[in-house]
Design an enzyme around this catalytic site. Structure first.
Site, mmCIF file in Angstrom:
data_model
loop_
_atom_site.group_PDB
_atom_site.id
_atom_site.type_symbol
_atom_site.label_atom_id
_atom_site.label_comp_id
_atom_site.label_asym_id
_atom_site.label_seq_id
_atom_site.Cartn_x
_atom_site.Cartn_y
_atom_site.Cartn_z
ATOM 1 N N TYR A 26 11.696 -33.567 -20.762
ATOM 2 C CA TYR A 26 10.401 -33.386 -20.923
ATOM 3 C C TYR A 26 9.836 -33.640 -19.609
ATOM 4 O O TYR A 26 10.583 -34.250 -18.727
ATOM 5 C CB TYR A 26 9.652 -34.403 -21.827
ATOM 6 C CG TYR A 26 10.004 -35.773 -21.536
ATOM 7 C CD1 TYR A 26 9.099 -36.683 -20.728
ATOM 8 C CD2 TYR A 26 11.022 -36.799 -22.137
ATOM 9 C CE1 TYR A 26 9.065 -37.981 -20.542
ATOM 10 C CE2 TYR A 26 11.233 -37.939 -21.880
ATOM 11 C CZ TYR A 26 10.041 -38.732 -20.978
ATOM 12 O OH TYR A 26 10.294 -39.820 -20.670
ATOM 13 N N CYS A 40 8.054 -38.700 -15.048
ATOM 14 C CA CYS A 40 6.745 -39.455 -14.922
ATOM 15 C C CYS A 40 6.010 -39.326 -13.927
ATOM 16 O O CYS A 40 4.835 -39.913 -13.838
ATOM 17 C CB CYS A 40 6.979 -40.479 -15.757
ATOM 18 S SG CYS A 40 7.521 -41.843 -14.885
ATOM 19 N N SER A 59 13.554 -42.021 -17.035
ATOM 20 C CA SER A 59 12.504 -41.397 -16.420
ATOM 21 C C SER A 59 12.255 -41.457 -15.205
ATOM 22 O O SER A 59 12.425 -42.374 -14.432
ATOM 23 C CB SER A 59 11.164 -42.171 -17.272
ATOM 24 O OG SER A 59 10.185 -41.492 -16.911
ATOM 25 N N ARG A 83 -3.142 3.274 8.464
ATOM 26 C CA ARG A 83 -3.506 2.252 7.720
ATOM 27 C C ARG A 83 -2.208 1.027 7.657
ATOM 28 O O ARG A 83 -1.274 1.523 7.505
ATOM 29 C CB ARG A 83 -3.816 2.557 6.255
ATOM 30 C CG ARG A 83 -4.527 3.767 6.118
ATOM 31 C CD ARG A 83 -4.576 4.256 4.760
ATOM 32 N NE ARG A 83 -5.187 3.755 3.885
ATOM 33 C CZ ARG A 83 -5.193 3.897 2.471
ATOM 34 N NH1 ARG A 83 -4.708 4.859 2.017
ATOM 35 N NH2 ARG A 83 -5.856 3.050 1.583
ATOM 36 N N LYS A 123 0.851 -1.281 -0.041
ATOM 37 C CA LYS A 123 -0.092 0.028 -0.035
ATOM 38 C C LYS A 123 0.667 1.311 0.159
ATOM 39 O O LYS A 123 0.684 2.024 -0.828
ATOM 40 C CB LYS A 123 -0.998 -0.129 1.214
ATOM 41 C CG LYS A 123 -2.161 0.947 1.231
ATOM 42 C CD LYS A 123 -2.875 0.870 2.379
ATOM 43 C CE LYS A 123 -3.797 -0.506 2.610
ATOM 44 N NZ LYS A 123 -4.187 -0.682 3.925
ATOM 45 N N ARG A 147 -3.632 -1.277 -6.371
ATOM 46 C CA ARG A 147 -2.975 -2.551 -6.662
ATOM 47 C C ARG A 147 -3.308 -3.674 -7.674
ATOM 48 O O ARG A 147 -4.320 -3.328 -8.225
ATOM 49 C CB ARG A 147 -3.083 -3.478 -5.229
ATOM 50 C CG ARG A 147 -4.456 -3.570 -4.915
ATOM 51 C CD ARG A 147 -4.890 -4.471 -3.721
ATOM 52 N NE ARG A 147 -6.143 -4.342 -3.328
ATOM 53 C CZ ARG A 147 -6.590 -4.612 -2.238
ATOM 54 N NH1 ARG A 147 -5.757 -4.782 -1.198
ATOM 55 N NH2 ARG A 147 -7.868 -4.435 -1.890
ATOM 56 N N MET A 162 -4.869 -5.377 10.907
ATOM 57 C CA MET A 162 -5.889 -4.492 11.513
ATOM 58 C C MET A 162 -6.479 -3.646 10.569
ATOM 59 O O MET A 162 -6.097 -3.411 9.419
ATOM 60 C CB MET A 162 -4.712 -3.665 12.193
ATOM 61 C CG MET A 162 -5.395 -2.674 13.169
ATOM 62 S SD MET A 162 -4.631 -1.238 13.694
ATOM 63 C CE MET A 162 -4.913 0.042 12.171
ATOM 64 N N HIS A 202 -5.249 -43.124 -3.452
ATOM 65 C CA HIS A 202 -5.368 -43.741 -4.708
ATOM 66 C C HIS A 202 -6.692 -43.030 -5.484
ATOM 67 O O HIS A 202 -6.396 -42.704 -6.768
ATOM 68 C CB HIS A 202 -5.826 -45.179 -4.554
ATOM 69 C CG HIS A 202 -6.158 -45.969 -5.933
ATOM 70 N ND1 HIS A 202 -7.396 -46.158 -6.471
ATOM 71 C CD2 HIS A 202 -5.482 -46.535 -6.837
ATOM 72 C CE1 HIS A 202 -7.517 -46.819 -7.554
ATOM 73 N NE2 HIS A 202 -6.051 -47.124 -7.746
ATOM 74 N N GLY A 219 -5.694 -10.654 6.964
ATOM 75 C CA GLY A 219 -5.727 -10.783 8.389
ATOM 76 C C GLY A 219 -5.521 -9.721 9.292
ATOM 77 O O GLY A 219 -5.490 -9.867 10.629
#
Ligand code: ADP
Ligand code: MG
Ligand code: MG
Length: 887
Positions: free
Chosen positions: A864, A844, A777, A96, A26, A352, A107, A468, A105
């Site tokens: 990859y 993978c 892999s 502020r 701010k 902002r 003031m 799973h 969260g």
């Protein structure tokens, strides 16, 4: 001397947007706006360093601070021709909070600070408006009383409601000056009653009280929780902004409001916002009165009968629009701004980057690139890869009413509606009849695959984000809520018991897999729109990206879905998933339970054509793109018959007694199957399994290659290798089969043999293994399990505790543990390449679809990543961002 205080105002500022860490978001943006010459009430920012000092020194301040604040206040007073504490021209202030990251969260803001029994009269005289002055004073007592003095704000609300009822007024704005005065007397009495002290009259005492409250709020419970949820370090601290007040409550030519420079839910390029006439601060969001639309267009759309700002204050509106345009261009991003109009004069109080939905983020990024405001690379970086999930699945209409009957974990995103079924067989049967089902299980297991495929959504009452059900559902792109502990499955009576009653098989429920909610009945859905913006952003991402993106898929449906999402091959085809279907499982069981090689070969001969046709189909779909096929991996017991019926079925097929079979089943029991007879160990004990699979792959490659004309170069992957000798043993068999198939068919074909790196030993010995392996892999699921010595299936309970207690930041099964597992990946990469410069390297595990892990893969130089089909677009975008940010 340390500079603890930075000034802004009057077209200049000591800080700028770049000083976010020191001045908070701010403060830095107020300085930036002021430096741009925009109308910002002058003020000062006390740095985040003071917050650190405050906590390091038992909540006291550095000596020089008071002096620096006083000097700055004098400077501010000079600019607005007022004095802080002055009895005839009082300077009033807002105090502020403002941290580096926006933090709800913390003031609440205190407005109108500096008012007391004396200065309120000066304010009234100065403004020529007593009502306004007393309204401001009562607001101040109320805010200061609750925010700084810690009184319950309900107390004040009660007194106010009581007064309004007594006087017969409906709105706050109906109260007269003397009625506000009466209320102030009651407010002050309230403070005295509750605290045993008078409301502070000294402006300096008020100011330092408020400053102390901001710094103290950094450590309040709300802020601590918020920081934990958003990974914000406590060490950052907050800044405090002290600013000259401007008044939106100075009658009908005054107002206060908030706006977004574009629509934050759709991304549409249109000013979007609300305001209230004759109001202050949070009145707009507090819902005391219904706010008015900013633009005439929005007013007409909403059908409001209250005038828009455009209509009411055309000149101010025009100035505001031009400031919004300027801010958006300056920051090259959509802005969220707060403003106040005091007697027709516009003041900017905050700007902002605006929060936005995934849809809006996409549209804004693409349009800004088209407007030339940002580059296409920058546009690619503006969209959070994980948020694409929101765009790929149907979602519940945000305006729809939900009758939530239980909550669990948001295991797989998207929403789905269907009839409750409790078994996979039931799911498949009902879907055949053309109905839609939600599969409800305590937990799922590999045998549920068919039911899971058939179902629109999956609900489990046990299991975590990596259970799973969760992993498979995400892979299939099926919405899933897991671990809904408030529900109980009563299988016997085919009922689902909830706290508010019982649902039966066939009853309709809806799952919100993005929110983890179970909802009664149907809800209106919004369908995904892979419209132009999505396609264009993904094109830019593909241009920017270095790594390829493959998919983990074995079914034709998954492979097709993945290609439509842009997959460039298959990185992991798990052949075992192909063995559960219909008659195959019986042949598979015969193979496992045969106690001679001859018996196994007979069963394998039945499986060969089925495997071959599976592979032909996959090769066709992937049309020449690389396909990595993993040889049979899981412990055999996963395939064993369990019920008497199943045993009878297999014993009939094998022509052996059920008792003998039971003995074989018992003999295959393992204490620790995941560390048991699985992976390449199976291929070494029973080479004929690997040989059958290799044959199926090669024959399929010939068949598919001949048909499509595209050259198919299969990549055969040997799982769970720890020793080079293991790989060599299996590779020899594969090579022998290749020679056989070539001579039988009179054809020549190329193929690669490689290995998973999923055991620490394999990573450590990668240099040697690469002498035989043509690709690696990284199977990071198993590599994480074996590096940590943690079983993924049992980890949910204690990993959550670890996260709560700050032992680990993120679940290593969700986001790769870069320091540990990552180190092994790096080692194997370096040593593998050292032996074989052109070795192909990919990942993978589940991590292949996690943006943070993908950044690591880019940095490590993998070729990859491979992930489940629905994560392919996420991986494409994340890989592009990783490439862009690296350069
Ligand atoms: P938040 O971080 O919750 O947005 P702010 O510090 O931005 O809190 O303050 C909330 C509101 O208070 C602002 O939107 C504005 O309406 C009002 N406000 C803050 N400072 C001033 C000021 N100097 N003059 C008038 N109103 C102010
Ligand atoms: Mg604000
Ligand atoms: Mg594995």
């Amino acid at each position: 001397m340390t500079k603890w205080v930075y000034r802004f105002g009057d077209g200049s500022a000591e800080g700028s947007a770049g000083d976010r860490n020191l001045l908070g978001g701010k403060g830095a943006n107020l300085a930036e706006m002021s430096g741009l010459g925009l109308p910002v009430p002058p003020g000062l920012t006390i740095t985040t360093d003071v917050c650190k000092w405050f906590y390091d020194h038992e909540k006291t301040y550095p000596d020089a601070l008071k002096r620096q604040v006083d000097d700055a206040l004098e400077w501010i007073g000079g600019l607005v021709s007022r004095g802080f504490g002055s009895a005839d021209k009082p300077l009033l202030l807002s105090v502020r909070s403002g941290a580096r990251a926006s933090m709800p969260g913390m003031m609440d803001t205190v407005l109108n600070l500096g008012l007391n029994d004396e200065t309120v009269n000066a304010l009234a005289a100065d403004a020529g408006d007593e009502r306004f002055a007393y309204d401001s004073y009562r607001r101040f007592i109320q805010m200061y009383g609750s925010v700084v003095l810690g009184l319950d704000h309900e107390h004040f609300e009660e007194v106010l409601d009581d007064e309004k009822a007594r006087l017969g007024h409906e709105f706050d704005t109906d109260l007269t000056a003397s009625e506000w005065q009466g209320l102030i007397t009651r407010y002050k009495a309230l403070v005295k009653d509750e605290l045993g002290e008078d409301f502070p009259q000294d402006p300096h005492e008020q100011l330092w009280g408020a400053i102390g409250a901001v710094f103290s709020s950094w450590m309040n419970a709300r802020a601590i929780t918020y920081r934990q949820l958003h990974n914000i370090p406590a060490a950052w601290g907050t800044a405090v902004n002290v600013q000259a007040m401007v008044f939106g409550n100075l009658g009908e030519t005054s107002a206060t409001g908030v706006a977004f420079t574009r629509n934050p839910s759709t991304g549409e390029k249109r000013l979007y916002g609300e305001f209230l006439v004759n109001a202050q601060g949070e009145d707009v969001v507090a819902g005391i009165r219904t706010p008015q639309d900013l633009t005439e267009a929005a007013r007409i759309e909403s059908g409001s009968d209250k005038p828009s700002l455009e209509k009411l204050m055309p000149e101010t509106f025009r100035e505001f629009v031009s400031i919004c345009d300027r801010l958006e261009a300056h920051y090259s991003d959509m802005q969220d701004v707060e403003f106040t109009v005091e007697r027709g004069k516009l003041w900017m109080l905050q700007t902002r980057s605006g929060k936005r939905t995934a849809k809006a983020a996409l549209k804004i990024a693409v349009e800004m690139a088209d407007e030339g405001v940002i580059s296409s690379d920058e546009a690619v970086c503006r969209v959070e890869p994980g948020s694409l999930d929101q765009l790929l699945h149907p979602t519940i209409d945000p305006t729809a009413r939900r009758d939530v009957i239980a909550s669990g974990l948001p295991a797989s995103p998207g929403a789905a509606t269907g009839e409750i079924v409790f078994t996979s067989e039931e799911a498949v049967a009902r879907v055949k009849e053309g109905r839609k089902v939600i599969l409800v299980r305590v937990e799922t297991s590999p045998e549920d695959i068919h039911g899971m495929h058939a179902a629109e959504g999956i609900l489990t009452t046990r299991g975590g984000m990596t259970s799973h059900a969760a992993v498979v559902a995400r892979g299939m792109g099926t919405p899933c809520v897991s671990g809904a502990g408030g529900l109980r499955v009563d299988l016997k009576n085919e009922q689902l018991i909830t706290v508010s009653g019982t649902l039966k098989k066939g009853d309709v429920i809806t799952l919100d897999g993005s929110a983890g909610q179970v909802i009664r009945g149907t809800v209106t859905m919004l369908q995904p729109e892979l419209s132009g913006d999505f396609g264009r952003l993904m094109e830019w991402a593909d241009v920017a990206r270095r790594m390829k993106v493959r998919t983990n898929a074995e079914t034709p449906a998954d492979a097709k879905a993945a290609r439509s999402f842009g997959a460039e091959g298959i990185g992991l085809c798990r052949t075992e998933h192909m063995f559960f279907e219909g008659k195959r499982i019986v042949a598979m069981r015969e193979m496992i339970l045969a106690d001679t090689e001859k018996g196994r070969r007979a069963a394998l001969a039945k499986l060969l054509p089925m495997q071959r046709s599976d592979f032909v189909e996959l090769f066709d779909i992937m049309a020449g793109l690389p396909v990595t096929i993993r040889l049979l991996d899981p412990p055999l017991h996963e395939f064993l018959p369990k019920t008497d019926e199943e045993i009878d079925e297999v014993s009939a097929a094998m022509e052996v007694s059920a008792d003998l079979l039971r003995e074989r089943v018992d003999a295959l029991h393992e204490f620790n199957p995941m560390l048991g007879h699985r992976g390449c160990r199976l291929a070494i004990s029973y080479p004929e399994i690997a040989e059958m699979q290799a044959r199926a792959i090669f024959e399929a490659a010939i068949q598919a290659g001949g048909k499509a004309g595209a050259l198919v170069v299969p990549e055969i992957m040997v799982p769970l290798v720890g020793l080079k000798e293991e790989l060599d043993f299996v590779k020899q068999r594969i090579d022998a089969v290749a020679r056989e198939v070539m001579s039988e068919n009179g054809s020549d074909f190329a193929y690669l043999v490689g290995t998973m790196i999923e055991l620490p030993r394999a990573a450590i010995r990668a240099g040697a293994i690469a002498e035989s392996a043509e690709f690696f892999s990284f199977g990071t699921n198993d590599l994480t399990q074996t590096t940590f010595g943690i079983s993924r299936d049992d980890a949910a309970s204690f990993l959550q505790v670890y996260q709560q207690k700050g032992i680990i930041e993120r679940d290593p099964f969700v986001s790769l543990d870069i320091d540990g597992v990552g180190e092994l990946v790096k080692l194997a990469t370096t040593n593998g390449r050292g032996t074989r410069a052109d070795i192909k390297l990919g990942i993978c595990g589940e991590h292949g679809g996690d943006p943070a892990s993908i950044h690591f893969c880019e940095a490590t130089g993998l070729d990859y990543v491979s992930c489940s089909p629905f994560r392919v677009p996420i991986a494409r975008l994340a890989a592009a961002q990783a490439s862009i940010r690296k350069t």
